[in-house]
Design an enzyme around this catalytic site. Structure first.
Site, PDB file in Angstrom:
ATOM      1  N   GLU A   1       0.830  -1.205   0.000  1.00  0.00           N
ATOM      2  CA  GLU A   1       0.000   0.000   0.000  1.00  0.00           C
ATOM      3  C   GLU A   1       0.862   1.252   0.000  1.00  0.00           C
ATOM      4  O   GLU A   1       1.989   1.230   0.489  1.00  0.00           O
ATOM      5  CB  GLU A   1      -0.875   0.022   1.265  1.00  0.00           C
ATOM      6  N   ASP A   2       0.313   2.329  -0.530  1.00  0.00           N
ATOM      7  CA  ASP A   2       1.013   3.601  -0.446  1.00  0.00           C
ATOM      8  C   ASP A   2       0.878   4.213   0.937  1.00  0.00           C
ATOM      9  O   ASP A   2       1.844   4.684   1.515  1.00  0.00           O
ATOM     10  CB  ASP A   2       0.505   4.575  -1.538  1.00  0.00           C
TER      11      ASP A   2
ATOM     12  N   PHE B   1      -1.769  16.023   4.284  1.00  0.00           N
ATOM     13  CA  PHE B   1      -2.141  15.349   3.046  1.00  0.00           C
ATOM     14  C   PHE B   1      -0.941  15.345   2.126  1.00  0.00           C
ATOM     15  O   PHE B   1      -0.410  16.389   1.762  1.00  0.00           O
ATOM     16  CB  PHE B   1      -3.339  16.031   2.372  1.00  0.00           C
TER      17      PHE B   1
ATOM     18  N   ARG C   1       1.365  12.502  -9.026  1.00  0.00           N
ATOM     19  CA  ARG C   1       1.926  11.156  -8.827  1.00  0.00           C
ATOM     20  C   ARG C   1       3.379  11.104  -9.285  1.00  0.00           C
ATOM     21  O   ARG C   1       4.174  10.318  -8.802  1.00  0.00           O
ATOM     22  CB  ARG C   1       1.125  10.116  -9.620  1.00  0.00           C
TER      23      ARG C   1
ATOM     24  N   ASP D   1      -4.317   5.378   6.240  1.00  0.00           N
ATOM     25  CA  ASP D   1      -4.849   6.621   6.814  1.00  0.00           C
ATOM     26  C   ASP D   1      -5.873   6.237   7.884  1.00  0.00           C
ATOM     27  O   ASP D   1      -5.490   5.874   8.983  1.00  0.00           O
ATOM     28  CB  ASP D   1      -5.437   7.442   5.655  1.00  0.00           C
TER      29      ASP D   1
HETATM   30  P1  IMP Z   1      -7.812   4.887   4.343  1.00  0.00           P
HETATM   31  O1  IMP Z   1      -8.341   6.132   5.036  1.00  0.00           O
HETATM   32  O2  IMP Z   1      -6.773   4.194   5.205  1.00  0.00           O
HETATM   33  O3  IMP Z   1      -8.931   4.001   3.953  1.00  0.00           O
HETATM   34  O4  IMP Z   1      -7.070   5.394   3.054  1.00  0.00           O
HETATM   35  C1  IMP Z   1      -7.706   5.347   1.832  1.00  0.00           C
HETATM   36  C2  IMP Z   1      -6.882   5.871   0.716  1.00  0.00           C
HETATM   37  O5  IMP Z   1      -6.912   7.262   0.808  1.00  0.00           O
HETATM   38  C3  IMP Z   1      -5.401   5.548   0.641  1.00  0.00           C
HETATM   39  O6  IMP Z   1      -5.115   4.315   0.092  1.00  0.00           O
HETATM   40  C4  IMP Z   1      -4.942   6.657  -0.278  1.00  0.00           C
HETATM   41  O7  IMP Z   1      -5.212   6.374  -1.628  1.00  0.00           O
HETATM   42  C5  IMP Z   1      -5.835   7.788   0.121  1.00  0.00           C
HETATM   43  N1  IMP Z   1      -5.137   8.719   1.000  1.00  0.00           N
HETATM   44  C6  IMP Z   1      -5.207   8.830   2.334  1.00  0.00           C
HETATM   45  N2  IMP Z   1      -4.425   9.814   2.781  1.00  0.00           N
HETATM   46  C7  IMP Z   1      -3.814  10.311   1.683  1.00  0.00           C
HETATM   47  C8  IMP Z   1      -2.846  11.353   1.484  1.00  0.00           C
HETATM   48  O8  IMP Z   1      -2.366  12.026   2.408  1.00  0.00           O
HETATM   49  N3  IMP Z   1      -2.492  11.562   0.199  1.00  0.00           N
HETATM   50  C9  IMP Z   1      -2.976  10.871  -0.857  1.00  0.00           C
HETATM   51  N4  IMP Z   1      -3.861   9.891  -0.720  1.00  0.00           N
HETATM   52  C10 IMP Z   1      -4.276   9.616   0.541  1.00  0.00           C
HETATM   53 MG    MG Z   2      -4.942   7.822  -3.881  1.00  0.00          MG
END
Ligand code: IMP
Ligand code: MG
Length: 191
Positions: free
Chosen positions: A102-103, A155, A168, A106
Site C-alpha cells: 500500500e502507499d 495530506f 503522482r 490513513d
Molecule cells: P484509508 O483512510 O486508510 O482508507 O485510506 C484510503 C486511501 O486514501 C489511501 O489508500 C490513499 O489512496 C488515500 N489517501 C489517504 N491519505 C492520503 C494522502 O495524504 N495523500 C494521498 N492519498 C491519501
Molecule cells: Mg490515492
C-alpha cells in the site's frame, strides 16, 4: 484547482534519498523474514505502484506480483470505507504468502475491507507493507506489518500518491499546506 495545490506550494516531507534508504531497509527486512519462501506481492493501484517497483528491486528473494485496483469513496477529508474493486487479481492467492503493498494507511478503512476480502481466499499468510502510515488518523483497528515512515496528519502527494489524480510523478513525498476537502474529488483516485 486553486493555488493551495499548485506544485510550488508543496513542501517536501521525504526526499528521494531518504525514501531510497528506507525502501532498501524494508527490502532487506522482508527478504530476511520470507527467507525460503516466495512472497506474492499484491500492489494496490494506483498509489502503490512506484513504491512496489522500488521495493521489489530491493528484495534478494524471488517474489511474484499481482495488482488490485480499487477506488475508495470519501466523505469530507476521509475515506468512508466504501471500496469499489476496479481490477481484480489475476491469479489465485490460495496457499500463498500474500504481502499487500500500500502507499498509505490513513483511517485504515480501505485496508480493513481488503483484508476481509483477501482472507476469504485462503492465503497461507497475509501481511501488509505500507510506505506511509498516518497513525493519528486511524479510525479502525488496522496495523501494518512493515511501515516505511510514520507521518503526521498532513495530506501528501508524490511518489505515486495523488491529489485528484495530480502529482503522482513527483519523486519526493510532499505535503499540501492545508488538508483538502476531498468531497469535490468524489473518489480518492484509487488508493
Ligand atoms: P484509508 O483512510 O486508510 O482508507 O485510506 C484510503 C486511501 O486514501 C489511501 O489508500 C490513499 O489512496 C488515500 N489517501 C489517504 N491519505 C492520503 C494522502 O495524504 N495523500 C494521498 N492519498 C491519501
Ligand atoms: Mg490515492
Amino acid at each position: 484547482m486553486g493555488n493551495a495545490s499548485s506544485e510550488s506550494s508543496l513542501e517536501v516531507l521525504l526526499d528521494t534519498s531518504r525514501i531510497a534508504r528506507r525502501v532498501r531497509e524494508l527490502g532487506a527486512e522482508i527478504s530476511s523474514d520470507y527467507h525460503g519462501r516466495t512472497p506474492h506481492l499484491v500492489g494496490v493501484l494506483k498509489g502503490a505502484w512506484i513504491f512496489m517497483a522500488d521495493l521489489i528491486r530491493n528484495l534478494s528473494i524471488e517474489a511474484t506480483v499481482d495488482f488490485l485496483g480499487i477506488q475508495s469513496y470519501v466523505a469530507g477529508t476521509t475515506s468512508s470505507g466504501e471500496v469499489k474493486i476496479t481490477k481484480d487479481l489475476d491469479a489465485s492467492i490460495a496457499g500463498r504468502d500474500v504481502l499487500v503493498v500500500e502507499d498509505i494507511l490513513d483511517t485504515g478503512r480501505t485496508y480493513l475491507y481488503l483484508q476481509g476480502v483477501l482472507s476469504t481466499h485462503q492465503p497461507r499468510s497475509l501481511k501488509l507493507v505500507t510506505l506511509l502510515d498516518k497513525t493519528s488518523r486511524r479510525a479502525v483497528p488496522v496495523k501494518a506489518d512493515y511501515v516505511g515512515f510514520q507521518i503526521p496528519n498532513v495530506f501528501v502527494v508524490g511518489y505515486g500518491l495523488d491529489y485528484n489524480q495530480q502529482f503522482r510523478r513527483l519523486a519526493e513525498v510532499r505535503f499540501l499546506r492545508s488538508y483538502p476537502d476531498l468531497n469535490g474529488t468524489s473518489l480518492l483516485g484509487g488508493a
